[in-house]
Design a protein around this motif. Structure first.
Motif, PDB file in Angstrom:
ATOM      1  N   MET A  36      20.508  12.168  -6.326  1.00 58.97           N
ATOM      2  CA  MET A  36      20.186  13.053  -7.225  1.00 58.97           C
ATOM      3  C   MET A  36      21.477  13.561  -7.913  1.00 58.97           C
ATOM      4  SD  MET A  36      17.205  14.177  -7.789  1.00 58.97           S
ATOM      5  CE  MET A  36      17.591  15.879  -8.262  1.00 58.97           C
ATOM      6  N   ASN A  37      22.395  13.878  -7.304  1.00 58.67           N
ATOM      7  CA  ASN A  37      23.847  13.981  -8.048  1.00 58.67           C
ATOM      8  C   ASN A  37      24.243  12.976  -9.001  1.00 58.67           C
ATOM      9  OD1 ASN A  37      24.297  15.983  -6.345  1.00 58.67           O
ATOM     10  ND2 ASN A  37      25.549  15.133  -4.718  1.00 58.67           N
ATOM     11  N   PHE A  38      23.906  11.703  -8.792  1.00 58.19           N
ATOM     12  CA  PHE A  38      24.460  10.752  -9.680  1.00 58.19           C
ATOM     13  C   PHE A  38      23.448  10.753 -10.898  1.00 58.19           C
ATOM     14  CE2 PHE A  38      23.098   6.684 -11.713  1.00 58.19           C
ATOM     15  CZ  PHE A  38      24.380   6.524 -12.165  1.00 58.19           C
ATOM     16  N   ILE A  39      22.061  11.280 -10.844  1.00 59.79           N
ATOM     17  CA  ILE A  39      21.100  11.482 -11.995  1.00 59.79           C
ATOM     18  C   ILE A  39      21.670  12.571 -12.684  1.00 59.79           C
ATOM     19  CG2 ILE A  39      18.854  12.190 -12.510  1.00 59.79           C
ATOM     20  CD1 ILE A  39      17.978  10.480 -10.042  1.00 59.79           C
ATOM     21  N   THR A  40      21.999  13.745 -11.861  1.00 57.37           N
ATOM     22  CA  THR A  40      22.411  14.725 -12.749  1.00 57.37           C
ATOM     23  C   THR A  40      23.667  14.851 -13.570  1.00 57.37           C
ATOM     24  OG1 THR A  40      21.825  16.325 -10.839  1.00 57.37           O
ATOM     25  CG2 THR A  40      23.182  17.258 -12.249  1.00 57.37           C
ATOM     26  N   THR A  41      24.560  13.825 -13.124  1.00 58.34           N
ATOM     27  CA  THR A  41      25.774  13.612 -14.074  1.00 58.34           C
ATOM     28  C   THR A  41      25.501  12.903 -15.326  1.00 58.34           C
ATOM     29  OG1 THR A  41      26.275  11.553 -12.694  1.00 58.34           O
ATOM     30  CG2 THR A  41      27.077  13.545 -11.841  1.00 58.34           C
ATOM     31  N   ALA A  85      22.609  14.241 -19.352  1.00 59.24           N
ATOM     32  CA  ALA A  85      22.739  14.826 -20.737  1.00 59.24           C
ATOM     33  C   ALA A  85      22.949  13.653 -21.477  1.00 59.24           C
ATOM     34  CB  ALA A  85      24.043  15.678 -20.651  1.00 59.24           C
ATOM     35  N   ASP A  86      23.775  12.376 -21.052  1.00 58.71           N
ATOM     36  CA  ASP A  86      24.245  11.217 -21.898  1.00 58.71           C
ATOM     37  C   ASP A  86      22.867  10.364 -22.071  1.00 58.71           C
ATOM     38  OD1 ASP A  86      26.492  12.385 -22.519  1.00 58.71           O
ATOM     39  OD2 ASP A  86      27.398  11.410 -20.721  1.00 58.71           O
ATOM     40  N   TYR A  87      22.078  10.275 -21.157  1.00 58.70           N
ATOM     41  CA  TYR A  87      21.155   8.923 -20.606  1.00 58.70           C
ATOM     42  C   TYR A  87      19.840   9.910 -20.110  1.00 58.70           C
ATOM     43  CZ  TYR A  87      25.505   6.476 -21.248  1.00 58.70           C
ATOM     44  OH  TYR A  87      26.503   5.607 -21.323  1.00 58.70           O
ATOM     45  N   PRO A  88      19.119  10.514 -21.141  1.00 59.13           N
ATOM     46  CA  PRO A  88      18.128  11.201 -20.488  1.00 59.13           C
ATOM     47  C   PRO A  88      16.776  10.406 -20.277  1.00 59.13           C
ATOM     48  CG  PRO A  88      18.299  11.407 -23.115  1.00 59.13           C
ATOM     49  CD  PRO A  88      19.646  10.942 -22.661  1.00 59.13           C
ATOM     50  N   ARG A  89      16.549   9.325 -20.971  1.00 58.54           N
ATOM     51  CA  ARG A  89      15.705   8.196 -20.644  1.00 58.54           C
ATOM     52  C   ARG A  89      15.817   7.554 -19.162  1.00 58.54           C
ATOM     53  NH1 ARG A  89      16.208   6.523 -26.195  1.00 58.54           N
ATOM     54  NH2 ARG A  89      14.638   7.008 -27.361  1.00 58.54           N
ATOM     55  N   LEU A  90      16.972   7.271 -19.121  1.00 56.77           N
ATOM     56  CA  LEU A  90      17.323   6.601 -17.906  1.00 56.77           C
ATOM     57  C   LEU A  90      17.442   7.686 -16.654  1.00 56.77           C
ATOM     58  CD1 LEU A  90      18.602   4.102 -15.926  1.00 56.77           C
ATOM     59  CD2 LEU A  90      20.967   4.948 -16.689  1.00 56.77           C
ATOM     60  N   ALA A  91      17.740   8.930 -16.963  1.00 54.72           N
ATOM     61  CA  ALA A  91      17.821   9.758 -15.809  1.00 54.72           C
ATOM     62  C   ALA A  91      16.374   9.975 -15.510  1.00 54.72           C
ATOM     63  CB  ALA A  91      18.398  11.108 -16.467  1.00 54.72           C
ATOM     64  N   GLU A  92      15.511  10.220 -16.341  1.00 57.65           N
ATOM     65  CA  GLU A  92      13.858  10.275 -15.986  1.00 57.65           C
ATOM     66  C   GLU A  92      13.441   9.276 -15.437  1.00 57.65           C
ATOM     67  OE1 GLU A  92      10.766  12.871 -15.964  1.00 57.65           O
ATOM     68  OE2 GLU A  92      12.719  13.389 -17.032  1.00 57.65           O
ATOM     69  N   LEU A 142      14.996   7.145 -13.420  1.00 57.16           N
ATOM     70  CA  LEU A 142      15.783   7.283 -11.991  1.00 57.16           C
ATOM     71  C   LEU A 142      15.223   8.393 -11.127  1.00 57.16           C
ATOM     72  CD1 LEU A 142      19.556   6.424 -12.942  1.00 57.16           C
ATOM     73  CD2 LEU A 142      17.601   5.012 -11.894  1.00 57.16           C
ATOM     74  N   LEU A 143      14.713   9.491 -11.953  1.00 59.11           N
ATOM     75  CA  LEU A 143      13.925  10.591 -11.095  1.00 59.11           C
ATOM     76  C   LEU A 143      12.760   9.971 -10.533  1.00 59.11           C
ATOM     77  CD1 LEU A 143      14.670  13.808 -13.362  1.00 59.11           C
ATOM     78  CD2 LEU A 143      15.439  13.569 -10.994  1.00 59.11           C
ATOM     79  N   SER A 144      11.933   9.364 -11.043  1.00 55.21           N
ATOM     80  CA  SER A 144      10.908   8.950 -10.673  1.00 55.21           C
ATOM     81  C   SER A 144      11.044   7.942  -9.540  1.00 55.21           C
ATOM     82  CB  SER A 144      10.207   8.002 -11.706  1.00 55.21           C
ATOM     83  OG  SER A 144       9.670   9.002 -12.453  1.00 55.21           O
ATOM     84  N   LEU A 145      12.194   6.851  -9.579  1.00 55.44           N
ATOM     85  CA  LEU A 145      12.640   6.129  -8.456  1.00 55.44           C
ATOM     86  C   LEU A 145      13.226   6.945  -7.303  1.00 55.44           C
ATOM     87  CD1 LEU A 145      14.842   3.506 -10.414  1.00 55.44           C
ATOM     88  CD2 LEU A 145      12.614   3.108  -9.229  1.00 55.44           C
ATOM     89  N   GLN A 146      13.960   7.892  -7.605  1.00 49.82           N
ATOM     90  CA  GLN A 146      14.455   8.759  -6.501  1.00 49.82           C
ATOM     91  C   GLN A 146      13.319   9.435  -5.808  1.00 49.82           C
ATOM     92  OE1 GLN A 146      14.383  12.459  -6.532  1.00 49.82           O
ATOM     93  NE2 GLN A 146      15.293  12.488  -4.442  1.00 49.82           N
ATOM     94  N   VAL A 192       3.582   1.690  -9.993  1.00 52.67           N
ATOM     95  CA  VAL A 192       3.368   2.736  -9.194  1.00 52.67           C
ATOM     96  C   VAL A 192       4.533   4.008  -9.397  1.00 52.67           C
ATOM     97  CG1 VAL A 192       3.947   3.524  -6.551  1.00 52.67           C
ATOM     98  CG2 VAL A 192       2.551   1.232  -7.111  1.00 52.67           C
ATOM     99  N   ILE A 193       5.821   3.787  -9.853  1.00 51.22           N
ATOM    100  CA  ILE A 193       6.958   4.468 -10.139  1.00 51.22           C
ATOM    101  C   ILE A 193       6.626   5.364 -11.266  1.00 51.22           C
ATOM    102  CG2 ILE A 193       9.294   4.802 -10.708  1.00 51.22           C
ATOM    103  CD1 ILE A 193       9.034   4.202  -7.896  1.00 51.22           C
ATOM    104  N   LEU A 194       6.028   4.813 -12.528  1.00 52.99           N
ATOM    105  CA  LEU A 194       5.514   5.462 -13.518  1.00 52.99           C
ATOM    106  C   LEU A 194       4.608   6.514 -13.146  1.00 52.99           C
ATOM    107  CD1 LEU A 194       6.047   2.957 -16.259  1.00 52.99           C
ATOM    108  CD2 LEU A 194       7.419   4.612 -15.777  1.00 52.99           C
TER     109      LEU A 194
END
Length: 374
Positions: A188-193, A196-203, A205-209, A351-353
């Motif tokens: 979660m800390n990594f996703i937060t960092t 802002a720069d990679y919103p699609r990837l962050a989203e 990764l949030l589903s993965l997390q 499943v993740i999506l």
């Protein structure tokens, strides 16, 4: 009731030690009363509700002249209790620990009794089964006949206790190290960092997390339940079997929350399929039931429909092309492995999506961020 609360393990240890010390003739009542007392330490209203459900189930069994009517009446009462509780404005007002699990056990009990599969039923066995504390919090949803068989042949075995302790440690490792420390903090800390720069990837990764945190939390809790039950001489069924390595969505539901899937197959899918002769309708009814069991809300209704659609499409594809593909590549080992890897990746991402639907209340915003990045 928190599995990480030291009080939980202390009370569980006292119950387990006492269970083997009391005479066998009193053990089932000792187990029932002890389970209720442990639950009351964390939520007295949950303990009262558990006793009420157990008494209602017992009453429904005491009318053998017309088991169908009384069995159905008992099941309707149980379902209404569940719906009424889940429909409360906020479940924080009244927290009923384990309600979703022991209600399904009670319904299973009534259904199997109606079918004549249970034979002679003793009150102490019924209460011990419904109030069995290791599976109260998060399952698995074990079957009565298996519970009864374990009781009839159980003996104290030091080697079994040793295996149970290993499983207990592994369960807590999943909860503390993997679910909490790794996925709930570090990832979660990594996703937060990078959000802002990679919103699609962050989203994504949030589903993965979210998915992996769910898996390690639930499977860790299941390991603990299995371990504590084993210390009492009872074997609970496995509830997870590496579900993220499934090659198709049907296999995923045979590996994920196995006891719930089995329960729904027996008491939703088979009756609907038998009545309607419609395999697809039975699948939809089953997955909608699984979704609403988790939460009475539109997002879980949608999530159940999402998985129902995936299953229907998978079975249609398999019936049309599955055998042809398998026969075509049966002598090409490398291609079969490539197909298997691709199948795992497709199933995993499906499943993740799907977790985007349940991860938060704002479903549309979740997918907007995933697709458009903002």
């Amino acid at each position: 009731m928190n599995l990480l609360d030291p009080l939980y393990l202390i009370l569980a240890s006292i119950l387990i030690i006492g269970y083997w010390l009391v005479p066998r003739i009193w053990r089932l009542w000792y187990l029932s009363i002890g389970s209720g007392l442990i639950l009351s330490f964390f939520s007295w209203i949950s303990a009262i509700m558990l006793v009420i459900i157990s008494i209602l189930t017992l009453i429904a069994l005491r009318f053998p002249a017309n088991r169908l009517i009384h069995g159905l009446w008992g099941i309707i009462i149980l379902i209404l209790i569940f719906i009424a509780y889940r429909a409360l404005p906020s479940n924080n007002i009244i927290i009923l620990i384990g309600l979703a699990f022991y209600l399904l056990k009670a319904i299973h009990f009534l259904m199997e009794n109606y079918k004549g599969h249970l034979g002679k039923i003793s009150t102490d066995m019924l209460f011990a089964y419904l109030m069995f504390f290791p599976s109260l919090l998060i399952g698995p949803i074990h079957r009565y006949k298996e519970f009864q068989s374990d009781w009839q042949r159980q003996t104290f075995d030091k080697s079994i206790i040793s295996l149970a302790l290993e499983r207990l440690i592994w369960g807590y490792a999943k909860l503390v190290i993997l679910a909490d420390y790794l996925f709930n903090r570090k990832i979660m800390n990594f996703i937060t960092t990078i959000e802002a720069d990679y919103p699609r990837l962050a989203e994504y990764l949030l589903s993965l997390q979210y998915g992996f945190h769910l898996y390690f939390s639930f499977s860790g809790a299941t390991d603990i339940a299995i371990a504590l039950a084993l210390m009492l001489g009872f074997r609970l069924n496995e509830n997870f079997n590496n579900p993220f390595l499934s090659t198709n969505i049907a296999e995923f539901w045979r590996r994920w929350h196995i006891s719930l899937s089995d329960w729904c197959r027996s008491y939703i899918y088979q009756p609907v399929a038998s009545l309607t002769r419609n395999h697809q309708l039975a699948i939809v009814a089953t997955m909608i039931g699984i979704g609403l069991w988790h939460e009475l809300s539109f997002r879980y209704l949608l999530w159940g429909g999402y998985h129902a659609l995936g299953l229907v499409v998978y079975y249609k594809f398999t019936n049309s092309f599955g055998q042809t593909i398998e026969n075509y590549y049966k002598d090409r080992v490398i291609m079969l492995w490539i197909i298997k890897i691709i199948s795992v990746l497709i199933t995993f991402n499906f499943v993740i999506l799907g977790f985007e639907i349940t991860r938060s209340q704002d479903i549309i915003q979740n997918y907007q961020r995933l697709i458009f990045g903002g």
